[in-house]
Design an enzyme around this catalytic site. Structure first.
Site, short mmCIF file in Angstrom:
data_model
loop_
_atom_site.label_atom_id
_atom_site.label_comp_id
_atom_site.label_asym_id
_atom_site.label_seq_id
_atom_site.Cartn_x
_atom_site.Cartn_y
_atom_site.Cartn_z
N VAL A 43 -2.90 0.62 -4.19
CA VAL A 43 -2.22 -0.60 -3.07
C VAL A 43 -0.75 -1.70 -3.79
O VAL A 43 -0.32 -1.62 -3.55
CB VAL A 43 -3.31 -1.44 -2.74
CG1 VAL A 43 -3.89 -2.40 -3.57
CG2 VAL A 43 -2.89 -2.01 -1.14
N LYS A 44 -0.98 -1.16 -5.25
CA LYS A 44 -0.03 -2.43 -5.98
C LYS A 44 0.96 -1.91 -6.27
O LYS A 44 1.80 -2.91 -6.16
CB LYS A 44 -0.92 -2.66 -7.81
CG LYS A 44 -2.27 -3.37 -7.46
CD LYS A 44 -1.92 -4.64 -6.71
CE LYS A 44 -3.49 -5.25 -6.95
NZ LYS A 44 -3.82 -6.49 -6.75
#
Length: 457
Positions: A43-44
């Site tokens: 997700v980063k």
């Protein structure tokens, strides 16, 4: 022809997948947003792109610059991919509890990795926060995105993750759950969803040893809540600016073991080969769902990263057994050790201002060979007879000096639910005993003798 100009153009638009087995017996439709479909497998990637693009627009980052960040690994991977596409250099600082796979992957994509100790305060110059800040000060034409306090972190999820979930659920979402670390994922997404539908409930998943849950419920930042834990990517010993508690309705804490076991279940039962904190997110969300979800409810749980980051830990049977997560036998816990004392062993402490000679008399009086050193209510150091003897042999006059002159580092705090095998791995030459704080806020000591006695029973 249909193609992308660079890999970073593929970030976002990750799928929702329905859970079918691990949620057996729980009402409602439970979906997971699988963020390892991003090119950096987490997700980063979303916040990495947003933070760099915003830094370029503001003029903070110029061509040929260096990106410096403190990361648990995934943000570093995202930043490395963005840096490659845009021609920047990268230096990342990581805490030494992060998996070797994360460090190897970051080096593989061209980043410089600096490993820092976990068990130091954020203000300590050795912490991965402080080292990153110092590098930023020393290296010309560099930026420190600081995912913890950078508003672009939250904004990335407000602009992408939230709208994707809203669209893919056709606005039917009623509950959103995600881990809480820097705060951007849970808060940015929650903000967007709550603006679309006031009744959406957000559940943040925290780790034991982290400060968030108590702070949310009481407004008190309690350092006594902080102790080392193994789960990577969630929980904090600071309050990042990206954590907006108004966007969080509930916080659920999950143990290291429960998160690891659920991660393995997701792989084996759902085909979702995801990371440790993904297991934590699902375990905590399902605990909440079991008591609160109704048949028509729709819960979305965000899975932040991929299982390849944890091949040497969660997906390694020997590592899991060594930490008591796959028990071949039933191990007692710190709680059991303390309960077996029947309240008979009050913790003895020594004030840091006490003279060494007086401390020796106290240790002899109570027949103890190691003791915590305190400054008021704070545990600031420790004494053991071997080190005291060595100091006296080198300098007999040290007996008239305060204990603070010769004390060692304070004993490490651990959780009540840690099993004997985990506790024994934490007792070593540099850390000869452990401290445990019970539910009444009373501190107890666990020594090697305690562990031997517990095993022999």
């Amino acid at each position: 022809m249909r193609y992308y100009n660079t890999l970073i153009e593929t970030i976002g638009n990750t799928p929702l997948v329905k859970l079918n087995r691990v949620n057996k017996g729980i009402k409602g439709t439970i979906l997971v947003k699988v963020e390892y479909f991003n090119p950096g497998n987490s997700v980063k990637d979303r916040i990495a792109l947003k933070m760099i693009e915003d830094a370029e627009k503001s003029g903070q980052l110029k061509p040929g610059g260096t990106i410096i960040e403190g990361t648990s690994g995934n943000t570093g991977m995202g930043l490395a991919l963005v840096a490659q596409a845009k021609g920047y250099k990268c230096i990342f600082t990581l805490a030494d509890k992060q998996s070797q796979e994360k460090m190897d992957i970051l080096r593989a994509v061209g980043a410089e990795v600096i490993v820092c100790p976990t068990n130091v305060s954020p203000e300590d110059p050795r912490s991965y926060y402080s080292v990153a800040k110092k590098l930023n000060e020393d290296i010309p034409n560099s930026i420190y995105p600081n995912q913890y306090d950078n508003p672009s972190n939250t904004l990335a999820h407000y602009e992408s993750t939230g709208p994707e979930i809203w669209e893919d659920t056709d606005g039917k979402i009623t509950h959103y759950a995600a881990g809480i670390g820097t705060g951007g994922t849970i808060c940015g997404t929650s903000k967007y969803l709550k603006e679309q539908k006031k009744g959406v409930v957000s559940i943040a998943i925290d780790s034991y040893g982290s400060v968030f849950k108590k702070y949310k419920e009481t407004g008190i930042f309690d350092e006594k809540e902080i102790y080392p834990y193994l789960t990577e990517g969630i929980g904090e010993d600071i309050l990042p600016k990206n954590v907006d508690f108004d966007m969080i309705d509930h916080i659920v804490k999950v143990t290291d073991k429960d998160g690891a076991v659920m991660a393995r279940r997701l792989a084996r039962e759902e085909g979702l080969f995801c990371g440790w904190s993904c297991g934590s997110a699902v375990h905590g969300a399902l605990e909440f769902a079991r008591d609160h979800l109704k048949e028509d409810d729709v819960m979305v749980i965000l899975l932040p990263d991929h299982g390849t980051r944890y091949l040497g830990k969660v997906y390694n049977d020997n590592w899991m057994k060594d930490h008591g997560f796959l028990e071949t036998r039933k191990f007692a816990t710190a709680k059991d050790i303390i309960a077996n004392r029947n309240g008979s062993s009050e913790l003895k402490t020594i004030d840091k201002s006490l003279k060494v000679g007086e401390a020796i008399l106290t240790m002899n009086q109570y027949g103890i060979d190691q003791v915590p050193v305190v400054d008021g209510e704070d545990f600031v150091g420790s004494l053991n007879d071997t080190h005291v003897l060595k100091s006296l042999l080198q300098n007999p006059d040290i007996k008239n000096q305060p204990v603070s002159e010769i004390m060692d580092s304070p004993f490490q705090f651990v959780g009540m639910d840690n099993t004997i095998d985990v506790l024994s791995s934490l007792i070593q030459k540099e850390n000869k005993a452990l401290l445990v704080r019970d539910h009444q806020n009373v501190v107890h000591i666990v020594t090697q003798s305690d562990l031997l006695m517990a095993i022999s029973e």
